[in-house]
Design a protein around this motif. Structure first.
Motif, PDB file in Angstrom:
ATOM      1  N   GLU A   1     -62.547 -60.257 -18.354  1.00 38.48           N
ATOM      2  CA  GLU A   1     -62.631 -60.548 -16.932  1.00 38.48           C
ATOM      3  C   GLU A   1     -63.288 -59.347 -16.248  1.00 38.48           C
ATOM      4  O   GLU A   1     -62.703 -58.267 -16.182  1.00 38.48           O
ATOM      5  CB  GLU A   1     -61.251 -60.803 -16.338  1.00 38.48           C
ATOM      6  CG  GLU A   1     -61.297 -61.226 -14.875  1.00 38.48           C
ATOM      7  CD  GLU A   1     -59.930 -61.557 -14.328  1.00 38.48           C
ATOM      8  OE1 GLU A   1     -59.806 -61.626 -13.089  1.00 38.48           O
ATOM      9  OE2 GLU A   1     -58.984 -61.728 -15.134  1.00 38.48           O
ATOM     10  N   CYS A   2     -64.494 -59.540 -15.748  1.00 44.03           N
ATOM     11  CA  CYS A   2     -65.248 -58.455 -15.113  1.00 44.03           C
ATOM     12  C   CYS A   2     -64.804 -58.333 -13.664  1.00 44.03           C
ATOM     13  O   CYS A   2     -65.526 -58.718 -12.726  1.00 44.03           O
ATOM     14  CB  CYS A   2     -66.744 -58.732 -15.225  1.00 44.03           C
ATOM     15  SG  CYS A   2     -67.312 -58.980 -16.927  1.00 44.03           S
ATOM     16  N   ASN A   3     -63.612 -57.799 -13.470  1.00 43.22           N
ATOM     17  CA  ASN A   3     -62.954 -57.768 -12.169  1.00 43.22           C
ATOM     18  C   ASN A   3     -63.116 -56.447 -11.434  1.00 43.22           C
ATOM     19  O   ASN A   3     -62.513 -56.243 -10.375  1.00 43.22           O
ATOM     20  CB  ASN A   3     -61.460 -58.071 -12.341  1.00 43.22           C
ATOM     21  CG  ASN A   3     -60.821 -57.217 -13.431  1.00 43.22           C
ATOM     22  OD1 ASN A   3     -61.356 -56.174 -13.806  1.00 43.22           O
ATOM     23  ND2 ASN A   3     -59.694 -57.670 -13.959  1.00 43.22           N
ATOM     24  N   ASP A   4     -63.904 -55.531 -11.985  1.00 43.44           N
ATOM     25  CA  ASP A   4     -64.145 -54.228 -11.347  1.00 43.44           C
ATOM     26  C   ASP A   4     -62.864 -53.440 -11.106  1.00 43.44           C
ATOM     27  O   ASP A   4     -62.785 -52.643 -10.163  1.00 43.44           O
ATOM     28  CB  ASP A   4     -64.895 -54.408 -10.022  1.00 43.44           C
ATOM     29  CG  ASP A   4     -66.331 -54.881 -10.203  1.00 43.44           C
ATOM     30  OD1 ASP A   4     -66.830 -54.800 -11.340  1.00 43.44           O
ATOM     31  OD2 ASP A   4     -66.933 -55.334  -9.217  1.00 43.44           O
ATOM     32  N   GLU A   5     -61.859 -53.651 -11.950  1.00 44.41           N
ATOM     33  CA  GLU A   5     -60.623 -52.868 -11.787  1.00 44.41           C
ATOM     34  C   GLU A   5     -60.853 -51.399 -12.112  1.00 44.41           C
ATOM     35  O   GLU A   5     -60.069 -50.536 -11.721  1.00 44.41           O
ATOM     36  CB  GLU A   5     -59.509 -53.448 -12.660  1.00 44.41           C
ATOM     37  CG  GLU A   5     -58.936 -54.744 -12.125  1.00 44.41           C
ATOM     38  CD  GLU A   5     -57.569 -55.049 -12.712  1.00 44.41           C
ATOM     39  OE1 GLU A   5     -56.961 -54.134 -13.298  1.00 44.41           O
ATOM     40  OE2 GLU A   5     -57.140 -56.202 -12.588  1.00 44.41           O
ATOM     41  N   GLY A   6     -61.915 -51.116 -12.820  1.00 42.90           N
ATOM     42  CA  GLY A   6     -62.318 -49.732 -12.994  1.00 42.90           C
ATOM     43  C   GLY A   6     -61.817 -49.057 -14.255  1.00 42.90           C
ATOM     44  O   GLY A   6     -61.160 -49.666 -15.098  1.00 42.90           O
ATOM     45  N   VAL A   7     -62.136 -47.769 -14.330  1.00 43.82           N
ATOM     46  CA  VAL A   7     -61.831 -46.939 -15.494  1.00 43.82           C
ATOM     47  C   VAL A   7     -60.931 -45.785 -15.051  1.00 43.82           C
ATOM     48  O   VAL A   7     -61.241 -45.088 -14.073  1.00 43.82           O
ATOM     49  CB  VAL A   7     -63.124 -46.382 -16.121  1.00 43.82           C
ATOM     50  CG1 VAL A   7     -62.809 -45.385 -17.230  1.00 43.82           C
ATOM     51  CG2 VAL A   7     -63.992 -47.514 -16.647  1.00 43.82           C
ATOM     52  N   ALA A   8     -59.826 -45.576 -15.743  1.00 40.93           N
ATOM     53  CA  ALA A   8     -58.933 -44.455 -15.440  1.00 40.93           C
ATOM     54  C   ALA A   8     -59.588 -43.157 -15.904  1.00 40.93           C
ATOM     55  O   ALA A   8     -59.924 -43.001 -17.080  1.00 40.93           O
ATOM     56  CB  ALA A   8     -57.592 -44.647 -16.124  1.00 40.93           C
ATOM     57  N   PHE A   9     -59.756 -42.229 -14.975  1.00 41.71           N
ATOM     58  CA  PHE A   9     -60.370 -40.924 -15.244  1.00 41.71           C
ATOM     59  C   PHE A   9     -59.320 -39.853 -14.969  1.00 41.71           C
ATOM     60  O   PHE A   9     -58.949 -39.615 -13.822  1.00 41.71           O
ATOM     61  CB  PHE A   9     -61.592 -40.722 -14.342  1.00 41.71           C
ATOM     62  CG  PHE A   9     -62.424 -39.504 -14.665  1.00 41.71           C
ATOM     63  CD1 PHE A   9     -63.697 -39.641 -15.185  1.00 41.71           C
ATOM     64  CD2 PHE A   9     -61.939 -38.218 -14.445  1.00 41.71           C
ATOM     65  CE1 PHE A   9     -64.475 -38.515 -15.465  1.00 41.71           C
ATOM     66  CE2 PHE A   9     -62.692 -37.099 -14.723  1.00 41.71           C
ATOM     67  CZ  PHE A   9     -63.964 -37.246 -15.240  1.00 41.71           C
ATOM     68  N   SER A  10     -58.846 -39.203 -16.050  1.00 42.31           N
ATOM     69  CA  SER A  10     -57.809 -38.182 -15.917  1.00 42.31           C
ATOM     70  C   SER A  10     -58.401 -36.790 -16.074  1.00 42.31           C
ATOM     71  O   SER A  10     -59.321 -36.582 -16.872  1.00 42.31           O
ATOM     72  CB  SER A  10     -56.713 -38.384 -16.975  1.00 42.31           C
ATOM     73  OG  SER A  10     -56.064 -39.626 -16.805  1.00 42.31           O
ATOM     74  N   GLU A  11     -57.872 -35.852 -15.296  1.00 43.48           N
ATOM     75  CA  GLU A  11     -58.221 -34.448 -15.443  1.00 43.48           C
ATOM     76  C   GLU A  11     -57.017 -33.719 -16.021  1.00 43.48           C
ATOM     77  O   GLU A  11     -55.886 -33.918 -15.554  1.00 43.48           O
ATOM     78  CB  GLU A  11     -58.612 -33.846 -14.099  1.00 43.48           C
ATOM     79  CG  GLU A  11     -59.834 -34.483 -13.466  1.00 43.48           C
ATOM     80  CD  GLU A  11     -60.168 -33.863 -12.129  1.00 43.48           C
ATOM     81  OE1 GLU A  11     -60.184 -32.611 -12.045  1.00 43.48           O
ATOM     82  OE2 GLU A  11     -60.382 -34.624 -11.161  1.00 43.48           O
ATOM     83  N   ALA A  12     -57.246 -32.872 -17.032  1.00 47.70           N
ATOM     84  CA  ALA A  12     -56.152 -32.194 -17.714  1.00 47.70           C
ATOM     85  C   ALA A  12     -56.451 -30.707 -17.867  1.00 47.70           C
ATOM     86  O   ALA A  12     -57.601 -30.299 -18.028  1.00 47.70           O
ATOM     87  CB  ALA A  12     -55.902 -32.825 -19.078  1.00 47.70           C
ATOM     88  N   ARG A  13     -55.382 -29.909 -17.810  1.00 47.38           N
ATOM     89  CA  ARG A  13     -55.468 -28.476 -18.058  1.00 47.38           C
ATOM     90  C   ARG A  13     -54.878 -28.208 -19.440  1.00 47.38           C
ATOM     91  O   ARG A  13     -53.769 -28.647 -19.745  1.00 47.38           O
ATOM     92  CB  ARG A  13     -54.723 -27.684 -16.989  1.00 47.38           C
ATOM     93  CG  ARG A  13     -54.808 -26.169 -17.182  1.00 47.38           C
ATOM     94  CD  ARG A  13     -54.006 -25.436 -16.128  1.00 47.38           C
ATOM     95  NE  ARG A  13     -54.560 -25.629 -14.786  1.00 47.38           N
ATOM     96  CZ  ARG A  13     -53.897 -26.165 -13.779  1.00 47.38           C
ATOM     97  NH1 ARG A  13     -52.648 -26.569 -13.950  1.00 47.38           N
ATOM     98  NH2 ARG A  13     -54.468 -26.298 -12.588  1.00 47.38           N
ATOM     99  N   VAL A  14     -55.626 -27.482 -20.290  1.00 51.25           N
ATOM    100  CA  VAL A  14     -55.221 -27.248 -21.675  1.00 51.25           C
ATOM    101  C   VAL A  14     -55.039 -25.758 -21.912  1.00 51.25           C
ATOM    102  O   VAL A  14     -55.920 -24.952 -21.561  1.00 51.25           O
ATOM    103  CB  VAL A  14     -56.266 -27.814 -22.664  1.00 51.25           C
ATOM    104  CG1 VAL A  14     -55.759 -27.706 -24.101  1.00 51.25           C
ATOM    105  CG2 VAL A  14     -56.610 -29.253 -22.323  1.00 51.25           C
ATOM    106  N   SER A  15     -53.909 -25.395 -22.504  1.00 47.25           N
ATOM    107  CA  SER A  15     -53.676 -23.997 -22.855  1.00 47.25           C
ATOM    108  C   SER A  15     -54.491 -23.634 -24.091  1.00 47.25           C
ATOM    109  O   SER A  15     -54.879 -24.493 -24.875  1.00 47.25           O
ATOM    110  CB  SER A  15     -52.194 -23.759 -23.129  1.00 47.25           C
ATOM    111  OG  SER A  15     -51.786 -24.502 -24.269  1.00 47.25           O
ATOM    112  N   GLY A  16     -54.752 -22.347 -24.271  1.00 46.08           N
ATOM    113  CA  GLY A  16     -55.494 -21.912 -25.440  1.00 46.08           C
ATOM    114  C   GLY A  16     -56.994 -21.976 -25.205  1.00 46.08           C
ATOM    115  O   GLY A  16     -57.477 -22.215 -24.098  1.00 46.08           O
ATOM    116  N   SER A  17     -57.722 -21.757 -26.288  1.00 49.80           N
ATOM    117  CA  SER A  17     -59.188 -21.731 -26.206  1.00 49.80           C
ATOM    118  C   SER A  17     -59.791 -22.923 -26.937  1.00 49.80           C
ATOM    119  O   SER A  17     -59.188 -23.495 -27.843  1.00 49.80           O
ATOM    120  CB  SER A  17     -59.740 -20.429 -26.797  1.00 49.80           C
ATOM    121  OG  SER A  17     -59.464 -20.370 -28.189  1.00 49.80           O
TER     122      SER A  17
END
Length: 265
Positions: free
Chosen positions: A88-104
């Motif tokens: 169903e092409c309902n334009d509900e969209g894409v979940a875009f998460s931003e994350a902070r990661v410890s270490g290198s």
């Protein structure tokens, strides 16, 4: 190097990115092809590594804006898989998460066999059963060292390897501002392989155990395979095979030889 205990990830924000222009009502429902119906039900994971420092706030803004623009062409990816044969092409969209990661970032790149930690850089587990059967998920991970990893999960029901490559190239091109020759997909597989309506066959997690192996070809190995492929009479007066084609040809040659050993007749 043990990485599982040291890699700590904190989700800072999650935003739904919708197509920059709405999908026409004539394209609201898309039936998958017969071949796609029986494709693996899991999500395909993709990780893109970017060492070095950057203005992550500005980069995130550009990624979100360009993703919205790209989804207007790849509108299936902003939809919902409502049946095994129907998006169903309902334009509900894409979940875009931003994350902070410890270490290198180097810790991750030096431990490619630590699949459990790599999965944590994705928006969700590749074999997850989600409340909403989304097509695509994105997670932007920023490390303490300044490096970043963009993690994508895309369902194999809709997107195969070639399609995933086309989408990521289109997104990257749009993000760079290269709009002179936009990549525009065609969704015509169903015309060639019509779908079969199999209702109630919802996706379930079934990969209880998976074994992964890596085969590493170093620079000298690849050069030897390329020289071997270039020497074949088949390629006389033609463009010689690339490194990817040479390695791929070698692997398929081995697969064919193995199948003949198992099935001599």
């Amino acid at each position: 190097m043990e990485m599982i205990n040291s890699l700590k990830i904190e989700i800072i924000s999650t935003e739904t990115i919708k197509p920059s222009s709405p999908t026409p009502s004539t394209h609201r429902h898309h039936k998958l092809s017969f071949l796609d119906q029986f494709a693996p039900a899991s999500y395909t994971p993709l990780l893109f590594f970017y060492p070095g420092d950057a203005d992550h706030r500005d980069r995130c803004r550009k990624l979100k804006e360009s993703l919205a623009e790209t989804l207007s062409r790849f509108y299936l990816l902003a939809g919902t898989l409502v049946e095994d044969y129907l998006v169903e092409c309902n334009d509900e969209g894409v979940a875009f998460s931003e994350a902070r990661v410890s270490g290198s970032l180097s810790e991750v790149m030096e431990n490619p066999n630590d699949v459990a930690s790599l999965h944590r850089l994705l928006p969700f587990h590749p074999d997850a059963v989600l409340e909403r059967e989304c097509i695509l998920g994105v997670q932007y991970n920023v490390f303490e060292c300044g490096g970043a990893v963009i993690g994508l999960c895309v369902t194999h029901k809709v997107v195969d390897g070639t399609s995933a490559s086309m989408f990521t190239k289109a997104w990257a091109s749009t993000c760079r501002g290269d709009s002179q020759y936009p990549i525009v997909p065609t969704f015509d597989a169903t015309d060639l392989f019509p779908a079969i309506e199999i209702r109630g066959n919802k996706r379930q997690s079934r990969m209880h155990k998976m074994i992964t192996r890596r085969f590493i070809f170093n620079k000298s190995n690849i050069a030897a395979l390329k020289n071997q492929a270039n020497s074949a009479a088949l390629f006389l007066n033609q463009r010689p095979p690339s490194r990817v084609e040479s390695v791929s040809g070698f692997l398929w040659n081995r697969f064919i030889a193995l199948s003949h050993q198992k099935n001599p007749n």
